[in-house]
Write an enzyme that holds these catalytic residues in place. Structure first.
Site, PDB file in Angstrom:
ATOM      1  N   ALA A 399       0.829  -1.204   0.000  1.00  0.00           N
ATOM      2  CA  ALA A 399       0.000   0.000   0.000  1.00  0.00           C
ATOM      3  C   ALA A 399       0.863   1.254   0.000  1.00  0.00           C
ATOM      4  CB  ALA A 399      -0.917   0.010   1.222  1.00  0.00           C
ATOM      5  N   GLU A 400       0.549   2.158  -0.918  1.00  0.00           N
ATOM      6  CA  GLU A 400       1.107   3.515  -0.892  1.00  0.00           C
ATOM      7  C   GLU A 400      -0.049   4.421  -0.542  1.00  0.00           C
ATOM      8  OE1 GLU A 400       1.354   7.167  -1.562  1.00  0.00           O
ATOM      9  OE2 GLU A 400       1.132   6.537  -3.651  1.00  0.00           O
ATOM     10  N   MET A 401       0.074   5.125   0.589  1.00  0.00           N
ATOM     11  CA  MET A 401      -1.090   5.768   1.179  1.00  0.00           C
ATOM     12  C   MET A 401      -0.994   7.287   1.246  1.00  0.00           C
ATOM     13  SD  MET A 401      -1.977   2.965   4.143  1.00  0.00           S
ATOM     14  CE  MET A 401      -0.322   2.725   4.768  1.00  0.00           C
ATOM     15  N   GLY A 402      -0.260   7.880   0.338  1.00  0.00           N
ATOM     16  CA  GLY A 402      -0.262   9.332   0.296  1.00  0.00           C
ATOM     17  C   GLY A 402       0.645   9.950   1.340  1.00  0.00           C
TER      18      GLY A 402
END
Length: 628
Positions: A399-402
């Site tokens: 996950a890349e979450m900002g």
């Protein structure tokens, strides 16, 4: 079972339906509840509406600071389609369990009810409490699982699993016969013209996602058995086809998400670079002769709207290249581009191994529930929810979450160059990039001089139609997002902050325009400092020492990108050692992202391994040791 059936509609009130993270999202939940309510009425079930109401004397202790469903307020009311009609009872409760009100049990018994069917919110709280109490009172309990929701979805799922083994049975709407919720349609309004509808998307459902997954699983052996070199060859053919139609993809991005043309051109170039890198590296051998890698099987790919081409391509290519089949769930504004991307795979012989699942967060969760691995680029909340689900299901999640990214400017920096660079990087595409700098930390000695330069550079940025090659700043994605940002900006003054520029529409009308906005002297606890706003709003902060600057840089939970503007090599070296971010950039706010390098967030900005480059194989394969 003999006796009457009762439908208990629990807490389907506007305040609860508006909670962030509700799953399924309110539109889907209301549509399902409306369908079940109509069925219950047609069959003569007893219908009881249970509502929570609070007032000055009666409020749940954990909600005292932020009261909800206040008696007499609009937030305490149900949507019109779920409101009680003549002859239906309404029970008002104060806490979780509706059976705390004796009149509920009395009403059920006097009506000869033997079975209760529950719908509403929250699955992990009031629904669970109602089910246990009904069971303890001797009722047969059923929960309409498609018509209950939770703003803590993993807790909600676990509660339903626990109840299913003890106090209840699950009811699917389809099993009732004739219960078919109206399809949930999402309309994409043109960000440049609020009167124009660009397209509509019909949301899928968990059932449609499961059906697509079954079809793809049957096809996965055919892709896995292809030689790796053949899969790489097909990816190169896909690359060549996309590249040949590069102008068409640029136009699609400009049109569908209002990305300024120069940024759209950059996105297409980056997406093609990512694809070329996968095609060139997917066949590389492993680090040891006794190591083998295998595809997971079915992977879920969840992509955001702000990079609808590059990030979709950057996930599809390694997923298929390593032999997986894939379900792609794009954010709604990127839905049309996602469909076109899948169609573009036909000529390369890869279209049969991927499908699109259109919908909101609940469809994304449905994808994660059927996948063997998940890669998501999205909000912190979405990533954390799916990471929790992945842990529960024991599947890998990347996950890349900002980010709530910060840049430090010290007294050794070239202030003029730094101001121009930061202004363009922070506000291009209206700050709607996860890597955009949102906080600028200044040493006291240069704070006033730099602030003047930054404000001047920001005012000079051209605002206009995304199709104009000169435009740097277009509209934000929606009117609702613009209004939310304006509300947050308006709160700056009440907390002692100062508005330096922006805070209005920038002189343009008809769309969701917002001029680039800079604030300073703001409380460090203000949302503009603590939370990612994902818009053209930046907060300045001045500090006394470089140590203070480093502490401010790492103050928030996010850790995607950090930047330092300095010519002091000792400080640069220290920043590289201690800054808590997965991506660091020196003397430029928008680094030249390398398709072969890792893209990774730390802290709340990332989960699992990095993506892109050689790290793709860690996302899309599982490793096996083989000895002989």
């Amino acid at each position: 079972m003999t006796g009457r059936i009762a439908l208990l509609s629990i807490d389907l009130q506007r305040d609860y339906l508006a909670r962030r993270g509700l799953m399924p999202e309110a539109e889907t939940l209301v549509a399902n509840a409306e369908a079940l309510l109509g069925y219950a009425r047609s069959k003569g079930w007893l219908v009881v509406h249970v509502r929570t109401e609070s007032d000055a004397d009666q409020v749940m202790p954990h909600r005292r600071d932020v009261p909800e469903v206040v008696a007499g307020s609009a937030g305490a009311e149900s949507p019109p389609e779920l409101t009680a009609v003549d002859g239906e009872s309404v029970v008002i409760k104060r806490f979780f369990d509706p059976f705390d009100r004796p009149e509920l049990d009395e009403r059920l018994r006097e009506s000869g009810v033997a079975r209760v069917v529950l719908m509403g919110v929250q699955s992990h709280a009031c629904i669970r409490a109602a089910a246990v109490s009904a069971y303890a009172r001797g009722y047969d309990v059923a929960i309409a699982t498609e018509a209950v929701g939770s703003d803590s979805p993993l807790d909600g799922d676990l509660a339903l699993e626990w109840l299913d083994r003890r106090a209840m049975t699950s009811v699917r709407l389809a099993s009732l016969g004739g219960v078919s919720p109206a399809p949930v349609m999402w309309r994409h309004v043109d960000p440049t013209d609020r009167t124009a509808i660009l397209f509509e998307v019909e949301s899928g459902s968990p059932a449609s996602v499961a059906a697509a997954a079954d079809t793809l699983r049957c096809r996965q052996p055919g892709l896995k058995e292809l030689p790796t070199a053949e899969r790489a060859s097909r990816l190169r053919r896909w690359h060549d086809d996309l590249n040949a139609r590069r102008p068409d993809w640029v136009e699609a991005i400009v049109r569908d998400v209002a990305k300024p043309r120069r940024d759209a051109e950059g996105e297409v170039a980056y997406g093609l670079d990512l694809l070329a890198n996968v095609a060139a590296t997917v066949a590389l051998g492993d680090e040891a002769p006794h190591v083998a890698r295998h595809p997971h099987g079915l992977v879920g790919l969840i992509t955001p709207w702000n990079n609808p081409f590059a990030l979709a391509v950057g996930k599809i290519a390694p997923a298929l290249g390593f032999g997986n089949v894939a379900l792609l769930k794009p954010a709604f504004p990127g839905a049309r581009i996602a469909t076109r991307l899948i169609e573009s795979l036909e000529a390369a012989g890869l279209a049969d191994f991927i499908a699109v699942a259109q919908g909101g967060p609940s469809v994304g969760r449905a994808v994660a529930n059927v996948a063997d691995a998940v890669s998501i680029t999205g909000s912190t909340l979405a990533g954390q929810q799916l990471a929790g689900l992945g842990g529960h299901r024991r599947i890998p999640v990347q996950a890349e979450m900002g980010g709530n990214n910060a840049a430090i400017v010290d007294e050794s920096a070239d202030l003029d160059a730094a101001a121009v660079d930061l202004a363009a990087a922070m506000f291009s595409f209206s700050g709607q990039r996860c890597t955009a700098v949102r906080r600028v930390i200044l040493l006291d000695s240069i704070a006033e001089a730099f602030t003047e330069r930054l404000a001047a550079a920001t005012r000079a940025l051209p605002i206009g139609m995304p199709s104009d090659p000169a435009t740097i700043i277009g509209p934000v994605i929606s009117e609702a997002k613009r209004d939310q940002l304006l509300t947050t900006i308006a709160s700056v003054g009440t907390s002692g902050g100062r508005l330096l520029c922006g805070g209005e529409d920038g002189g343009l009308e008809g769309g969701s325009w917002l001029a680039p906005t800079i604030v300073d002297h703001i409380d460090p606890a203000h949302p503009l400092v603590c939370d990612e706003q994902f818009g053209p709003v930046v907060a300045l902060e001045s500090v006394t020492t470089f140590d203070d600057a480093l502490a401010a840089h790492d103050r928030t939970g996010a850790g995607l990108l950090g930047a330092l503007f300095s010519t002091d090599e000792a400080r640069i070296a220290r920043f590289r050692r201690v800054a808590m971010a997965g991506i660091l950039s020196i003397n430029r706010a928008r680094p030249p992202f390398d398709a072969g390098g890792p893209f990774v967030g730390w802290k709340d900005s990332g989960f699992g391994v990095a993506e892109h480059g050689r790290w793709n194989r860690d996302v899309y394969t599982r490793v096996q040791a083989v000895y002989r």
